[in-house]
Design a protein around this motif. Structure first.
Motif, PDB file in Angstrom:
ATOM      1  N   ALA A  66       0.949  -1.090  -0.083  1.00  0.00           N
ATOM      2  CA  ALA A  66      -0.003   0.085  -0.122  1.00  0.00           C
ATOM      3  C   ALA A  66       1.011   1.291   0.015  1.00  0.00           C
ATOM      4  O   ALA A  66       2.010   1.214   0.801  1.00  0.00           O
ATOM      5  CB  ALA A  66      -0.873   0.259   1.242  1.00  0.00           C
ATOM      6  N   HIS A  67       0.347   2.263  -0.624  1.00  0.00           N
ATOM      7  CA  HIS A  67       1.275   3.435  -0.771  1.00  0.00           C
ATOM      8  C   HIS A  67       0.264   4.664  -0.533  1.00  0.00           C
ATOM      9  O   HIS A  67      -1.031   4.587  -0.629  1.00  0.00           O
ATOM     10  CB  HIS A  67       1.516   3.681  -2.260  1.00  0.00           C
ATOM     11  N   LEU A  68       1.039   5.653   0.126  1.00  0.00           N
ATOM     12  CA  LEU A  68      -0.153   7.024   0.755  1.00  0.00           C
ATOM     13  C   LEU A  68       0.577   8.136   0.050  1.00  0.00           C
ATOM     14  O   LEU A  68       1.825   8.353  -0.028  1.00  0.00           O
ATOM     15  CB  LEU A  68       0.358   6.795   2.196  1.00  0.00           C
ATOM     16  N   SER A  69      -0.277   9.072  -0.256  1.00  0.00           N
ATOM     17  CA  SER A  69       0.099  10.440  -0.807  1.00  0.00           C
ATOM     18  C   SER A  69      -0.877  11.370  -0.282  1.00  0.00           C
ATOM     19  O   SER A  69      -2.189  11.054  -0.192  1.00  0.00           O
ATOM     20  CB  SER A  69      -0.195  10.462  -2.431  1.00  0.00           C
ATOM     21  N   ARG A  70      -0.280  12.291   0.305  1.00  0.00           N
ATOM     22  CA  ARG A  70      -1.152  13.583   1.102  1.00  0.00           C
ATOM     23  C   ARG A  70      -1.049  14.744   0.186  1.00  0.00           C
ATOM     24  O   ARG A  70      -1.763  15.599   0.621  1.00  0.00           O
ATOM     25  CB  ARG A  70      -0.386  13.869   2.213  1.00  0.00           C
ATOM     26  N   VAL A  80      -9.896   4.374   7.393  1.00  0.00           N
ATOM     27  CA  VAL A  80      -9.663   2.843   7.365  1.00  0.00           C
ATOM     28  C   VAL A  80     -10.061   2.350   5.801  1.00  0.00           C
ATOM     29  O   VAL A  80     -11.313   2.428   5.616  1.00  0.00           O
ATOM     30  CB  VAL A  80     -10.367   2.285   8.494  1.00  0.00           C
ATOM     31  N   VAL A  81      -9.224   1.755   5.338  1.00  0.00           N
ATOM     32  CA  VAL A  81      -9.346   1.206   4.109  1.00  0.00           C
ATOM     33  C   VAL A  81      -9.356  -0.434   4.115  1.00  0.00           C
ATOM     34  O   VAL A  81      -8.072  -0.788   4.736  1.00  0.00           O
ATOM     35  CB  VAL A  81      -8.130   1.613   2.895  1.00  0.00           C
ATOM     36  N   VAL A  82     -10.274  -0.890   3.688  1.00  0.00           N
ATOM     37  CA  VAL A  82     -10.470  -2.423   3.757  1.00  0.00           C
ATOM     38  C   VAL A  82     -10.163  -2.983   2.277  1.00  0.00           C
ATOM     39  O   VAL A  82     -10.689  -2.161   1.435  1.00  0.00           O
ATOM     40  CB  VAL A  82     -11.769  -3.078   3.922  1.00  0.00           C
ATOM     41  N   ASP A 130      -7.974 -22.326  -7.489  1.00  0.00           N
ATOM     42  CA  ASP A 130      -7.479 -22.922  -6.277  1.00  0.00           C
ATOM     43  C   ASP A 130      -6.907 -21.567  -5.610  1.00  0.00           C
ATOM     44  O   ASP A 130      -6.295 -21.599  -4.392  1.00  0.00           O
ATOM     45  CB  ASP A 130      -6.050 -23.673  -6.485  1.00  0.00           C
ATOM     46  N   ALA A 131      -7.164 -20.310  -6.033  1.00  0.00           N
ATOM     47  CA  ALA A 131      -6.599 -19.137  -5.224  1.00  0.00           C
ATOM     48  C   ALA A 131      -7.383 -18.866  -4.029  1.00  0.00           C
ATOM     49  O   ALA A 131      -8.724 -18.995  -4.099  1.00  0.00           O
ATOM     50  CB  ALA A 131      -6.679 -17.961  -6.093  1.00  0.00           C
ATOM     51  N   ASP A 132      -7.045 -18.469  -3.130  1.00  0.00           N
ATOM     52  CA  ASP A 132      -7.543 -18.163  -1.640  1.00  0.00           C
ATOM     53  C   ASP A 132      -8.013 -16.571  -1.801  1.00  0.00           C
ATOM     54  O   ASP A 132      -7.245 -15.759  -2.337  1.00  0.00           O
ATOM     55  CB  ASP A 132      -6.953 -18.659  -0.563  1.00  0.00           C
ATOM     56  N   SER A 133      -8.933 -16.016  -1.039  1.00  0.00           N
ATOM     57  CA  SER A 133      -9.502 -14.742  -0.757  1.00  0.00           C
ATOM     58  C   SER A 133      -8.797 -14.394   0.356  1.00  0.00           C
ATOM     59  O   SER A 133      -8.942 -15.090   1.506  1.00  0.00           O
ATOM     60  CB  SER A 133     -10.826 -14.545  -0.923  1.00  0.00           C
ATOM     61  N   ARG A 134      -8.246 -13.039   0.374  1.00  0.00           N
ATOM     62  CA  ARG A 134      -7.760 -12.490   1.753  1.00  0.00           C
ATOM     63  C   ARG A 134      -8.334 -11.231   1.950  1.00  0.00           C
ATOM     64  O   ARG A 134      -8.763 -10.403   1.125  1.00  0.00           O
ATOM     65  CB  ARG A 134      -6.180 -12.503   1.886  1.00  0.00           C
ATOM     66  N   ILE A 135      -8.003 -10.491   3.225  1.00  0.00           N
ATOM     67  CA  ILE A 135      -8.740  -9.105   3.441  1.00  0.00           C
ATOM     68  C   ILE A 135      -7.604  -8.558   4.417  1.00  0.00           C
ATOM     69  O   ILE A 135      -6.967  -9.190   5.154  1.00  0.00           O
ATOM     70  CB  ILE A 135      -9.901  -9.331   4.083  1.00  0.00           C
ATOM     71  N   ALA A 136      -7.492  -7.152   4.133  1.00  0.00           N
ATOM     72  CA  ALA A 136      -6.612  -6.406   5.280  1.00  0.00           C
ATOM     73  C   ALA A 136      -7.165  -5.081   5.236  1.00  0.00           C
ATOM     74  O   ALA A 136      -7.939  -4.687   4.445  1.00  0.00           O
ATOM     75  CB  ALA A 136      -5.105  -6.281   4.365  1.00  0.00           C
ATOM     76  N   ARG A 137      -6.874  -4.648   6.620  1.00  0.00           N
ATOM     77  CA  ARG A 137      -7.367  -3.478   7.150  1.00  0.00           C
ATOM     78  C   ARG A 137      -6.299  -2.441   6.990  1.00  0.00           C
ATOM     79  O   ARG A 137      -5.176  -2.708   7.802  1.00  0.00           O
ATOM     80  CB  ARG A 137      -8.239  -3.234   8.356  1.00  0.00           C
ATOM     81  N   LEU A 138      -6.401  -1.229   6.301  1.00  0.00           N
ATOM     82  CA  LEU A 138      -5.114  -0.446   6.498  1.00  0.00           C
ATOM     83  C   LEU A 138      -5.667   0.853   7.100  1.00  0.00           C
ATOM     84  O   LEU A 138      -6.846   1.342   6.739  1.00  0.00           O
ATOM     85  CB  LEU A 138      -4.797   0.033   5.116  1.00  0.00           C
ATOM     86  N   ASP A 153      -1.204   9.857  11.037  1.00  0.00           N
ATOM     87  CA  ASP A 153      -0.202  11.022  10.833  1.00  0.00           C
ATOM     88  C   ASP A 153       0.978  10.451  10.518  1.00  0.00           C
ATOM     89  O   ASP A 153       2.085  11.145   9.805  1.00  0.00           O
ATOM     90  CB  ASP A 153      -0.319  11.719  12.186  1.00  0.00           C
ATOM     91  N   GLU A 154       1.311   9.291  10.788  1.00  0.00           N
ATOM     92  CA  GLU A 154       2.903   8.599  10.669  1.00  0.00           C
ATOM     93  C   GLU A 154       2.697   8.110   9.249  1.00  0.00           C
ATOM     94  O   GLU A 154       3.745   7.360   8.850  1.00  0.00           O
ATOM     95  CB  GLU A 154       3.174   7.626  11.656  1.00  0.00           C
ATOM     96  N   GLY A 155       1.547   7.512   8.617  1.00  0.00           N
ATOM     97  CA  GLY A 155       1.630   6.924   7.278  1.00  0.00           C
ATOM     98  C   GLY A 155       0.474   5.944   7.551  1.00  0.00           C
ATOM     99  O   GLY A 155      -0.628   6.120   8.055  1.00  0.00           O
ATOM    100  N   ILE A 156       0.625   4.805   6.719  1.00  0.00           N
ATOM    101  CA  ILE A 156      -0.425   3.567   6.823  1.00  0.00           C
ATOM    102  C   ILE A 156       0.156   2.771   7.691  1.00  0.00           C
ATOM    103  O   ILE A 156       1.416   2.116   7.842  1.00  0.00           O
ATOM    104  CB  ILE A 156      -0.232   3.020   5.321  1.00  0.00           C
ATOM    105  N   SER A 157      -0.571   2.211   8.403  1.00  0.00           N
ATOM    106  CA  SER A 157      -0.468   0.990   9.493  1.00  0.00           C
ATOM    107  C   SER A 157      -1.392  -0.227   9.076  1.00  0.00           C
ATOM    108  O   SER A 157      -2.600   0.151   8.721  1.00  0.00           O
ATOM    109  CB  SER A 157      -0.498   1.355  10.748  1.00  0.00           C
ATOM    110  N   LEU A 158      -0.837  -1.452   9.024  1.00  0.00           N
ATOM    111  CA  LEU A 158      -1.832  -2.488   9.224  1.00  0.00           C
ATOM    112  C   LEU A 158      -2.636  -2.695  10.260  1.00  0.00           C
ATOM    113  O   LEU A 158      -2.029  -2.568  11.490  1.00  0.00           O
ATOM    114  CB  LEU A 158      -0.863  -3.806   8.932  1.00  0.00           C
ATOM    115  N   ASP A 159      -3.819  -2.700  10.136  1.00  0.00           N
ATOM    116  CA  ASP A 159      -4.924  -2.794  11.454  1.00  0.00           C
ATOM    117  C   ASP A 159      -5.333  -3.963  11.775  1.00  0.00           C
ATOM    118  O   ASP A 159      -6.267  -4.759  11.207  1.00  0.00           O
ATOM    119  CB  ASP A 159      -6.104  -1.831  11.246  1.00  0.00           C
ATOM    120  N   HIS A 160      -4.718  -4.889  12.686  1.00  0.00           N
ATOM    121  CA  HIS A 160      -5.035  -6.013  12.979  1.00  0.00           C
ATOM    122  C   HIS A 160      -6.229  -6.316  13.767  1.00  0.00           C
ATOM    123  O   HIS A 160      -6.098  -5.705  14.881  1.00  0.00           O
ATOM    124  CB  HIS A 160      -3.722  -6.961  13.569  1.00  0.00           C
TER     125      HIS A 160
END
Length: 85
Positions: free
Chosen positions: A18-22, A51-53, A66-74, A78-85
């Motif tokens: 993931a990339h962030l631009s302000r 919060v981007v899903v 055979d591909a699996d599906s995945r999901i991530a919350r970003l 103020d510091e940038g993008i973090s993975l939201d677990h």
């Protein structure tokens, strides 16, 4: 754009990131690695303010079915993008 006006873009090579631009996309922060999936085909939406899903395909084992599906919350902070677990 997120609620704060940030742009979040995802790329899939050489890893899913993931990339962030302000500043409207003129400059981008360094990528944040989300996963090492070899596929991706991602879809993203802002689920709540800043919060981007992202849903995406993971590994393709033997054939595309055979591909699996995945999901991530970003989370955009103020510091940038973090993975939201």
């Amino acid at each position: 754009r997120t609620a704060s006006g940030a742009l979040v873009a995802t790329t899939r090579f050489p890893y899913f990131a993931a990339h962030l631009s302000r500043d409207g996309g003129r400059t981008w922060d360094p990528p944040v690695i989300v996963d090492y999936a070899t596929w991706a085909n991602q879809q993203a939406l802002e689920a709540e303010p800043d919060v981007v899903v992202v849903t995406y395909m993971g590994e393709i084992k033997f054939d595309p079915g055979d591909a699996d599906s995945r999901i991530a919350r970003l989370r955009v902070t103020d510091e940038g993008i973090s993975l939201d677990h």
